[in-house]
Design an enzyme around this catalytic site. Structure first.
Site, PDB file in Angstrom:
ATOM      1  N   PRO A   9       0.789  -1.229   0.000  1.00 54.02           N
ATOM      2  CA  PRO A   9       0.000   0.000   0.000  1.00 54.02           C
ATOM      3  C   PRO A   9       0.830   1.293   0.000  1.00 54.02           C
ATOM      4  O   PRO A   9       1.845   1.389   0.690  1.00 54.02           O
ATOM      5  CB  PRO A   9      -0.824  -0.100   1.289  1.00 54.02           C
ATOM      6  CG  PRO A   9      -0.155  -1.138   2.108  1.00 54.02           C
ATOM      7  CD  PRO A   9       0.495  -2.080   1.151  1.00 54.02           C
ATOM      8  N   ASN A  10       0.356   2.223  -0.805  1.00 51.81           N
ATOM      9  CA  ASN A  10       0.894   3.593  -0.906  1.00 51.81           C
ATOM     10  C   ASN A  10       2.217   3.701  -1.657  1.00 51.81           C
ATOM     11  O   ASN A  10       2.690   4.814  -1.888  1.00 51.81           O
ATOM     12  CB  ASN A  10       1.026   4.244   0.493  1.00 51.81           C
ATOM     13  CG  ASN A  10      -0.302   4.380   1.173  1.00 51.81           C
ATOM     14  OD1 ASN A  10      -1.233   4.919   0.590  1.00 51.81           O
ATOM     15  ND2 ASN A  10      -0.424   3.857   2.377  1.00 51.81           N
ATOM     16  N   ARG A  17       4.677  12.732  -1.966  1.00 49.25           N
ATOM     17  CA  ARG A  17       4.892  13.325  -0.633  1.00 49.25           C
ATOM     18  C   ARG A  17       6.076  12.651   0.040  1.00 49.25           C
ATOM     19  O   ARG A  17       6.532  11.611  -0.400  1.00 49.25           O
ATOM     20  CB  ARG A  17       3.646  13.125   0.248  1.00 49.25           C
ATOM     21  CG  ARG A  17       2.437  13.807  -0.292  1.00 49.25           C
ATOM     22  CD  ARG A  17       1.923  14.795   0.693  1.00 49.25           C
ATOM     23  NE  ARG A  17       0.889  15.593   0.053  1.00 49.25           N
ATOM     24  CZ  ARG A  17      -0.242  15.908   0.632  1.00 49.25           C
ATOM     25  NH1 ARG A  17      -0.483  15.523   1.854  1.00 49.25           N
ATOM     26  NH2 ARG A  17      -1.126  16.646   0.001  1.00 49.25           N
ATOM     27  N   TYR A  22      11.361   8.982   1.314  1.00 49.47           N
ATOM     28  CA  TYR A  22      11.326   7.975   0.243  1.00 49.47           C
ATOM     29  C   TYR A  22      11.982   8.438  -1.065  1.00 49.47           C
ATOM     30  O   TYR A  22      11.968   7.698  -2.043  1.00 49.47           O
ATOM     31  CB  TYR A  22       9.870   7.551  -0.037  1.00 49.47           C
ATOM     32  CG  TYR A  22       9.181   6.973   1.179  1.00 49.47           C
ATOM     33  CD1 TYR A  22       9.635   5.782   1.746  1.00 49.47           C
ATOM     34  CD2 TYR A  22       8.097   7.616   1.776  1.00 49.47           C
ATOM     35  CE1 TYR A  22       9.029   5.243   2.871  1.00 49.47           C
ATOM     36  CE2 TYR A  22       7.474   7.088   2.906  1.00 49.47           C
ATOM     37  CZ  TYR A  22       7.944   5.905   3.443  1.00 49.47           C
ATOM     38  OH  TYR A  22       7.341   5.377   4.554  1.00 49.47           O
ATOM     39  N   ASN A  73       8.014  -5.699  -1.167  1.00 48.07           N
ATOM     40  CA  ASN A  73       7.963  -4.615  -0.195  1.00 48.07           C
ATOM     41  C   ASN A  73       6.506  -4.532   0.255  1.00 48.07           C
ATOM     42  O   ASN A  73       5.680  -3.906  -0.417  1.00 48.07           O
ATOM     43  CB  ASN A  73       8.417  -3.292  -0.812  1.00 48.07           C
ATOM     44  CG  ASN A  73       8.415  -2.170   0.222  1.00 48.07           C
ATOM     45  OD1 ASN A  73       7.860  -2.326   1.310  1.00 48.07           O
ATOM     46  ND2 ASN A  73       9.016  -1.041  -0.122  1.00 48.07           N
ATOM     47  N   ALA A  76       3.275  -0.911   4.633  1.00 48.74           N
ATOM     48  CA  ALA A  76       2.766  -0.904   6.021  1.00 48.74           C
ATOM     49  C   ALA A  76       2.365  -2.301   6.494  1.00 48.74           C
ATOM     50  O   ALA A  76       2.429  -2.597   7.703  1.00 48.74           O
ATOM     51  CB  ALA A  76       1.591   0.055   6.126  1.00 48.74           C
ATOM     52  N   GLU A  97      12.861  -9.423   1.041  1.00 50.41           N
ATOM     53  CA  GLU A  97      12.085  -8.268   1.515  1.00 50.41           C
ATOM     54  C   GLU A  97      12.901  -6.993   1.254  1.00 50.41           C
ATOM     55  O   GLU A  97      14.104  -6.963   1.527  1.00 50.41           O
ATOM     56  CB  GLU A  97      11.859  -8.439   3.024  1.00 50.41           C
ATOM     57  CG  GLU A  97      11.162  -7.296   3.714  1.00 50.41           C
ATOM     58  CD  GLU A  97      11.168  -7.467   5.240  1.00 50.41           C
ATOM     59  OE1 GLU A  97      12.037  -8.207   5.778  1.00 50.41           O
ATOM     60  OE2 GLU A  97      10.318  -6.843   5.879  1.00 50.41           O
ATOM     61  N   HIS A  99      12.907  -2.654   1.746  1.00 51.21           N
ATOM     62  CA  HIS A  99      12.327  -1.389   2.225  1.00 51.21           C
ATOM     63  C   HIS A  99      13.164  -0.243   1.700  1.00 51.21           C
ATOM     64  O   HIS A  99      14.399  -0.271   1.797  1.00 51.21           O
ATOM     65  CB  HIS A  99      12.261  -1.355   3.751  1.00 51.21           C
ATOM     66  CG  HIS A  99      11.324  -2.382   4.270  1.00 51.21           C
ATOM     67  ND1 HIS A  99       9.960  -2.277   4.115  1.00 51.21           N
ATOM     68  CD2 HIS A  99      11.557  -3.577   4.846  1.00 51.21           C
ATOM     69  CE1 HIS A  99       9.393  -3.355   4.592  1.00 51.21           C
ATOM     70  NE2 HIS A  99      10.334  -4.169   5.037  1.00 51.21           N
ATOM     71  N   ARG A 106      13.619   4.322  12.207  1.00 49.74           N
ATOM     72  CA  ARG A 106      12.349   5.077  12.261  1.00 49.74           C
ATOM     73  C   ARG A 106      11.554   4.651  13.517  1.00 49.74           C
ATOM     74  O   ARG A 106      12.143   4.203  14.480  1.00 49.74           O
ATOM     75  CB  ARG A 106      11.579   4.848  10.955  1.00 49.74           C
ATOM     76  CG  ARG A 106      12.385   5.332   9.732  1.00 49.74           C
ATOM     77  CD  ARG A 106      11.615   5.154   8.436  1.00 49.74           C
ATOM     78  NE  ARG A 106      10.430   5.996   8.413  1.00 49.74           N
ATOM     79  CZ  ARG A 106       9.447   5.856   7.506  1.00 49.74           C
ATOM     80  NH1 ARG A 106       9.532   4.919   6.577  1.00 49.74           N
ATOM     81  NH2 ARG A 106       8.410   6.664   7.535  1.00 49.74           N
TER      82      ARG A 106
HETATM   83  O1  CA2 Z   1      10.577   1.987   3.511  1.00 52.75           O
HETATM   84  C1  CA2 Z   1       9.736   1.303   2.948  1.00 52.75           C
HETATM   85  O2  CA2 Z   1       9.882   0.801   1.820  1.00 52.75           O
HETATM   86  C2  CA2 Z   1       8.362   1.070   3.608  1.00 52.75           C
HETATM   87  O3  CA2 Z   1       7.959  -0.262   3.317  1.00 52.75           O
HETATM   88  C3  CA2 Z   1       7.410   2.075   2.978  1.00 52.75           C
HETATM   89  C4  CA2 Z   1       6.021   2.093   3.590  1.00 52.75           C
HETATM   90  C5  CA2 Z   1       6.097   2.158   5.127  1.00 52.75           C
HETATM   91  O4  CA2 Z   1       4.798   1.998   5.672  1.00 52.75           O
HETATM   92  C6  CA2 Z   1       7.021   1.106   5.719  1.00 52.75           C
HETATM   93  O5  CA2 Z   1       7.092   1.266   7.118  1.00 52.75           O
HETATM   94  C7  CA2 Z   1       8.419   1.221   5.128  1.00 52.75           C
HETATM   95  C8  CA2 Z   1       5.238   3.300   3.046  1.00 52.75           C
HETATM   96  C9  CA2 Z   1       5.046   3.271   1.536  1.00 52.75           C
HETATM   97  C10 CA2 Z   1       4.905   4.613   0.891  1.00 52.75           C
HETATM   98  O6  CA2 Z   1       4.232   5.551   1.687  1.00 52.75           O
HETATM   99  C11 CA2 Z   1       4.149   6.853   1.270  1.00 52.75           C
HETATM  100  C12 CA2 Z   1       3.855   7.801   2.233  1.00 52.75           C
HETATM  101  C13 CA2 Z   1       3.776   9.121   1.888  1.00 52.75           C
HETATM  102  C14 CA2 Z   1       3.959   9.504   0.566  1.00 52.75           C
HETATM  103  C15 CA2 Z   1       4.238   8.568  -0.404  1.00 52.75           C
HETATM  104  C16 CA2 Z   1       4.331   7.238  -0.063  1.00 52.75           C
END
Ligand code: CA2
Length: 145
Positions: A9-10, A17, A22, A73, A76, A97, A99, A106
């Protein structure tokens, strides 16, 4: 050699953002980078992204008998999903895996990974290059097993 790359997700919102966490490259950039890496390494890849836990579980199950390796990946869901862990264990396909961020530096909740318990290796904090390294690791592992 066939590798399935799964993003949770995301991840499709990358570059929109939180560029400080990221990076500023987009999800489209990531897809293009991995297609290039696959072509260079003579590997067939399929890329899949979903915001839904059950869809990610379905995709892992569908990989059984079709893919030699999985790069995942779970985003969340890394930190919450026993269902994704069980799916990876059920298909028993070598998985890595990834990230993008360094989850270890974090929040405490990001330092727990369920999916990682079923993976051969975890790569974190290397940005998009972590996916490239995961593909190279799987290629080497699969060629030498
Ligand atoms: O660091 C990573 O690859 C994560 O898997 C990314 C996830 C996060 O929940 C994990 O803890 C670590 C988040 C994916 C992207 O989230 C965004 C948030 C804001 C703006 C754009 C993407």
């Amino acid at each position: 050699m066939k590798i399935l790359v799964i993003n949770g997700p995301n991840i499709n919102m990358l570059g929109i953002r939180e560029p400080d966490v990221y990076g500023k490259n987009t999800f489209a950039d990531l897809l293009a980078l991995l297609d290039r890496v696959a072509a260079e390494e003579n590997i067939q890849i399929e890329q899949y992204q979903s915001n839904h836990e059950g869809c990610l579980v379905d995709k892992i199950q569908e990989a059984y008998g079709r893919f030699d390796g999985i790069v995942i990946n779970p985003a969340a869901y890394t930190h919450t999903s026993v269902a994704i862990l069980d799916a990876l264990k059920a298909v028993s396909i070598p998985a890595v895996e990834v990230h993008i961020s360094d989850v270890d530096s974090r929040e405490a909740f990001r330092q727990i990974s369920y999916a990682g318990l079923a993976c051969k290796k975890t790569i974190k904090g290397l940005g998009f290059d972590g996916y490239r390294q995961a593909i190279l690791y799987l290629k080497d592992f699969l060629q030498n097993k």
